[in-house]
Write an enzyme that holds these catalytic residues in place. Structure first.
Site, mmCIF file in Angstrom:
data_model
loop_
_atom_site.group_PDB
_atom_site.id
_atom_site.type_symbol
_atom_site.label_atom_id
_atom_site.label_comp_id
_atom_site.label_asym_id
_atom_site.label_seq_id
_atom_site.Cartn_x
_atom_site.Cartn_y
_atom_site.Cartn_z
ATOM 1 N N ARG A 83 -7.235 -0.543 -8.018
ATOM 2 C CA ARG A 83 -6.336 -1.226 -7.072
ATOM 3 C C ARG A 83 -6.403 -2.721 -7.255
ATOM 4 O O ARG A 83 -7.451 -3.344 -7.098
ATOM 5 C CB ARG A 83 -6.719 -0.856 -5.637
ATOM 6 N N GLU B 113 0.809 -1.225 0.000
ATOM 7 C CA GLU B 113 0.000 0.000 0.000
ATOM 8 C C GLU B 113 0.842 1.274 0.000
ATOM 9 O O GLU B 113 0.360 2.336 0.387
ATOM 10 C CB GLU B 113 -0.968 0.035 1.212
ATOM 11 N N ASP C 219 8.407 -3.550 -10.862
ATOM 12 C CA ASP C 219 7.472 -3.410 -9.741
ATOM 13 C C ASP C 219 7.181 -4.791 -9.173
ATOM 14 O O ASP C 219 6.790 -5.708 -9.916
ATOM 15 C CB ASP C 219 6.180 -2.744 -10.231
ATOM 16 N N GLN D 163 3.605 -6.773 -0.161
ATOM 17 C CA GLN D 163 3.158 -7.533 1.002
ATOM 18 C C GLN D 163 4.245 -8.521 1.429
ATOM 19 O O GLN D 163 5.065 -8.958 0.614
ATOM 20 C CB GLN D 163 1.859 -8.289 0.688
ATOM 21 N N THR E 253 0.857 2.289 -8.513
ATOM 22 C CA THR E 253 0.258 3.535 -9.005
ATOM 23 C C THR E 253 1.335 4.418 -9.623
ATOM 24 O O THR E 253 1.139 5.000 -10.696
ATOM 25 C CB THR E 253 -0.430 4.287 -7.846
#
Length: 310
Positions: free
Chosen positions: A176, A45, A198, A202, A50
């Site tokens: 998302r 997060e 990327d 997590q 993004t």
């Protein structure tokens, strides 16, 4: 039976063969000098994916129809999943919906776990979002895992549910999907070519990081500024900012990155600016002595925390 082909011009038996091979090696080395592998690292997060999407759009890279379709599916799922998260938090906090007429709407949302957003469900979500009790629980979102973009999904639910909905660039960026595996965006900027890698942030995804550490020339470590008052998806007892600091220390101290440039990207400043007005940075860092609501001193303090690790 195998077959080997060779360029006779570069045959070692040819008097000029060695010089030819040298030229080929030089060309390969020259190409490598202009090819940059950049890792996007950070906790879950933090906004890595993004950021990667924004880079692609800035470089005018076309988004495939398949990716657009996947993002539409994701946005519709995001609407329902984020409201489900809020309703679930209400149950844990033993907070009841203020308007009894919305109980059936809540049940409809909770029963729809496949992400199929009808126009009727979109209305249910938007009505629930306006409920006083839902807003009370949202104000205590630091107690449970949530997506920062939840209000955007709720406010745009009617648009996403439209059968004729066409996705915009903003929607694409806001969609998302949990990153699993490795995704590479190739960004040409002649004579350079940047391969931005990327990977999922997590904890269960980080074991895959080791496989992409070779030939890295730069790392962009992404930090969610608003994480100072948020908990993790994997562990609701763990503060996101503290997790980022620990992860950053692991990255910086890794011998493989001894000669790699590391850049720190403090992300989600807009969310942070809204959050810092409600909740002091002291909740995460008791030693912080800045005034509540002052954005720049708070950002400078967080930046200092990461700088000292380097």
């Amino acid at each position: 039976m195998g077959c080997i082909m060779s360029n006779t011009d570069c045959d070692a038996s040819n008097p000029n063969g060695n010089s030819c091979i040298d030229r080929q090696l030089e060309r390969a080395a020259q190409a490598d000098r202009y090819n940059y592998k950049v890792l996007l690292l950070g906790a879950g997060e933090s906004g890595k994916s993004t950021f990667s999407k924004q880079l692609r759009l800035i470089h005018k890279q076309s988004i495939s129809d398949r990716e657009k379709e996947a993002s539409v599916v994701a946005l519709r799922y995001n609407v329902l999943d984020c409201m489900f998260t809020l309703l679930e938090a209400m149950e844990h906090m033993e907070v009841e919906i203020s308007n009894p007429a919305l109980i059936s709407a809540a049940n409809s949302v909770k029963s729809q776990r496949d992400g199929k957003l009808s126009q009727s469900l979109a209305r249910d979500v938007q009505n629930l979002w306006k409920d006083k009790s839902v807003q009370i629980v949202w104000a205590q979102r630091h107690k449970f895992y949530h997506l920062d973009t939840s209000p955007f999904y709720f406010n745009e639910a009617h648009r996403f549910a439209d059968p004729n909905y066409e996705i915009t660039e903003e929607d694409l960026i806001m969609s998302r999907m949990i990153t699993t595996g490795v995704k590479v965006a190739t960004l040409p900027d002649p004579p350079f070519e940047f391969n931005v890698v990327d990977v999922g942030g997590q904890r269960n995804e980080r074991k895959k990081w080791i496989h992409i550490f070779d030939d890295v020339k730069a790392i962009v470590f992404v930090v969610n500024l608003a994480g100072y008052n948020q908990v993790m998806f994997e562990d609701a007892t763990k503060n996101r900012m503290k997790e980022s600091l620990e992860l950053f220390e692991q990255v910086v101290s890794n011998p493989l990155f001894q000669n790699v440039h590391i850049f720190l990207l403090l992300n989600k400043k807009d969310v942070f600016e809204a959050e810092i007005k409600r909740t002091s940075l002291k909740t995460c860092f008791p030693e912080y002595d800045g005034a509540k609501g002052d954005v720049i001193p708070a950002i400078n303090f967080i930046e200092g925390k990461f700088s000292r690790i380097m």
